[in-house]
Design an enzyme around this catalytic site. Structure first.
Site, PDB file in Angstrom:
ATOM      1  N   ARG A 100       0.876  -1.180   0.000  1.00 28.38           N
ATOM      2  CA  ARG A 100       0.000   0.000   0.000  1.00 28.38           C
ATOM      3  C   ARG A 100       0.904   1.219   0.000  1.00 28.38           C
ATOM      4  O   ARG A 100       1.619   1.477   0.975  1.00 28.38           O
ATOM      5  CB  ARG A 100      -0.895  -0.035   1.247  1.00 28.38           C
ATOM      6  CG  ARG A 100      -1.934   1.097   1.342  1.00 28.38           C
ATOM      7  CD  ARG A 100      -2.786   0.856   2.572  1.00 28.38           C
ATOM      8  NE  ARG A 100      -3.715   1.939   2.836  1.00 28.38           N
ATOM      9  CZ  ARG A 100      -4.968   1.996   2.382  1.00 28.38           C
ATOM     10  NH1 ARG A 100      -5.425   1.034   1.606  1.00 28.38           N
ATOM     11  NH2 ARG A 100      -5.762   3.000   2.697  1.00 28.38           N
ATOM     12  N   HIS A 127      -6.737   0.894  -7.183  1.00 28.24           N
ATOM     13  CA  HIS A 127      -7.169   0.233  -5.948  1.00 28.24           C
ATOM     14  C   HIS A 127      -8.021  -0.983  -6.339  1.00 28.24           C
ATOM     15  O   HIS A 127      -9.239  -1.001  -6.145  1.00 28.24           O
ATOM     16  CB  HIS A 127      -7.982   1.215  -5.104  1.00 28.24           C
ATOM     17  CG  HIS A 127      -8.095   0.853  -3.662  1.00 28.24           C
ATOM     18  ND1 HIS A 127      -7.599  -0.327  -3.145  1.00 28.24           N
ATOM     19  CD2 HIS A 127      -8.674   1.512  -2.608  1.00 28.24           C
ATOM     20  CE1 HIS A 127      -7.852  -0.374  -1.848  1.00 28.24           C
ATOM     21  NE2 HIS A 127      -8.489   0.725  -1.502  1.00 28.24           N
ATOM     22  N   GLN A 130     -10.473  -2.902  -3.884  1.00 31.12           N
ATOM     23  CA  GLN A 130     -11.676  -2.134  -3.586  1.00 31.12           C
ATOM     24  C   GLN A 130     -12.701  -2.292  -4.699  1.00 31.12           C
ATOM     25  O   GLN A 130     -13.876  -2.593  -4.450  1.00 31.12           O
ATOM     26  CB  GLN A 130     -11.321  -0.661  -3.412  1.00 31.12           C
ATOM     27  CG  GLN A 130     -12.512   0.229  -3.100  1.00 31.12           C
ATOM     28  CD  GLN A 130     -13.116  -0.067  -1.749  1.00 31.12           C
ATOM     29  OE1 GLN A 130     -12.433   0.025  -0.731  1.00 31.12           O
ATOM     30  NE2 GLN A 130     -14.391  -0.425  -1.719  1.00 31.12           N
ATOM     31  N   ASP A 223     -16.520   9.092  -3.199  1.00 32.39           N
ATOM     32  CA  ASP A 223     -15.283   8.927  -2.436  1.00 32.39           C
ATOM     33  C   ASP A 223     -14.910  10.304  -1.884  1.00 32.39           C
ATOM     34  O   ASP A 223     -15.506  11.318  -2.257  1.00 32.39           O
ATOM     35  CB  ASP A 223     -14.180   8.390  -3.352  1.00 32.39           C
ATOM     36  CG  ASP A 223     -12.938   7.922  -2.603  1.00 32.39           C
ATOM     37  OD1 ASP A 223     -12.956   7.929  -1.361  1.00 32.39           O
ATOM     38  OD2 ASP A 223     -11.949   7.558  -3.267  1.00 32.39           O
ATOM     39  N   CYS A 263     -16.342   3.999  -0.630  1.00 32.01           N
ATOM     40  CA  CYS A 263     -15.255   3.068  -0.293  1.00 32.01           C
ATOM     41  C   CYS A 263     -14.703   3.297   1.106  1.00 32.01           C
ATOM     42  O   CYS A 263     -13.967   2.440   1.614  1.00 32.01           O
ATOM     43  CB  CYS A 263     -14.153   3.152  -1.339  1.00 32.01           C
ATOM     44  SG  CYS A 263     -13.504   4.807  -1.610  1.00 32.01           S
ATOM     45  N   ARG A 291     -14.939  -6.606   1.468  1.00 36.96           N
ATOM     46  CA  ARG A 291     -13.497  -6.580   1.261  1.00 36.96           C
ATOM     47  C   ARG A 291     -12.875  -7.857   1.813  1.00 36.96           C
ATOM     48  O   ARG A 291     -11.964  -8.442   1.196  1.00 36.96           O
ATOM     49  CB  ARG A 291     -12.872  -5.356   1.958  1.00 36.96           C
ATOM     50  CG  ARG A 291     -13.178  -4.004   1.351  1.00 36.96           C
ATOM     51  CD  ARG A 291     -12.460  -3.780   0.034  1.00 36.96           C
ATOM     52  NE  ARG A 291     -11.019  -3.878   0.156  1.00 36.96           N
ATOM     53  CZ  ARG A 291     -10.232  -2.874   0.572  1.00 36.96           C
ATOM     54  NH1 ARG A 291     -10.749  -1.699   0.886  1.00 36.96           N
ATOM     55  NH2 ARG A 291      -8.919  -3.043   0.641  1.00 36.96           N
TER      56      ARG A 291
END
Length: 306
Positions: A100, A127, A130, A223, A263, A291
């Site tokens: 990450r 991502h 996600q 987002d 998200c 997730r």
């Protein structure tokens, strides 16, 4: 040959469908997979803070019988030690790495030198975990993906890029609304449209008017306006995005059966009001839960199958 998950662009339609099918099985029959990855170790190298990504991967590998090592920022990737050296060293110790990072180039370089699977846990470009979880959640709620209308309202960021590739592969119609100068990268947008022509015939559009994107939408997605690394632009972005808030007036243009997605983390009453994120149409926390299940499926696909 080892397999990585860097962006959704590299996944075939069949691989995405296989992940969704396995995630459904993993979610419904948890005990069936208890020892799927026994003896496997997952290293987490995180240069950015994390809630969902860290916890879901740590819990996921543990529930599959393996273990996680959280390295956080301790390695100081590319500073204390060259990225290629870290990749080659960890390849001798662990079974896979979740990275990450602020720069997508770090993931590309790490994957180039690692002999073990590398999973993109978030970069400034992409991502994928996600977006795969998002599409899985949509399929779970609607019973299908292809032909639905997804309105993405907000910044043309890494999540938006991943939704572009995911939509092009799966056939969901993606209508993006961003302020001027905050659109997704043109090359990604154009590439997604090209992919959709052969993969799914998904309709992909871009506008600077949120009302146009949300009209008749099945799903409304947003987002934060200033992603991690963009905090210095927060004041400028609040001004630019002021008409892009997901609120009662905007969602009234969508289908009555619409669902709301985010998200997370959310800046409540900025990009989305409390009334909407906590409302009956919100599936934000189902989305967050998934997730775990989707990433367990990804881990099994990368580490458990020959």
């Amino acid at each position: 040959m080892k397999k990585d998950l860097i962006t959704i662009k590299e996944l075939s339609v069949e691989e995405i469908e296989d992940i969704f099918s396995l995630a459904t099985d993993v979610k419904k029959n948890k005990e069936k997979f208890n020892n799927s990855l026994e003896g496997k170790t997952l290293a987490l190298i995180f240069q950015k803070p994390s809630n969902r990504t860290r916890v879901s991967f740590e819990v996921g590998i543990w529930e599959l019988g393996g273990q996680a090592i959280y390295l956080g920022q301790d390695i100081k990737l590319g500073e204390r030690e060259a990225t290629k050296d870290v990749a080659m060293t960890l390849s001798r110790y662990v079974s896979a790495v979740v990275l990450r990072t602020f720069s997508h180039e770090n993931i590309l370089e790490f994957a180039r030198y690692a002999s073990i699977p590398v999973i993109n846990g978030l970069s400034d470009f992409s991502h994928p975990c996600q977006a795969l979880s998002d599409l899985f959640t949509i399929k779970e709620k609607f019973g299908k993906i292809k032909g639905l209308n997804l309105a993405y309202v907000g910044d043309g960021n890494n999540v938006c890029n991943s939704l572009l590739y995911a939509s092009a592969k799966t056939g969901i119609n993606l209508n993006i609304a961003t302020p001027k100068k905050f659109e997704p990268q043109r090359e990604v947008f154009d590439e997604a449209k090209r992919i959709s022509l052969t993969a799914s015939n998904a309709k992909i559009s871009l506008t600077n008017k949120p009302e146009e994107a949300v009209k008749d939408a099945d799903i409304i997605y947003t987002d934060v306006w200033a992603s991690m690394g963009k905090e210095k632009e927060a004041k400028q972005r609040i001004k630019a995005f002021k008409n892009f808030q997901i609120n009662r007036d905007l969602v009234s243009l969508a289908k009555k059966s619409h669902v709301i997605m985010h998200c997370l983390p959310a800046h409540r009453n900025q990009e989305i009001t409390d009334e909407i994120i906590d409302g009956s149409n919100s599936i934000v926390f189902d989305q967050a839960e998934n997730r775990l299940h989707v990433q367990k499926a990804i881990l099994i696909k990368l580490l458990g199958e020959k």
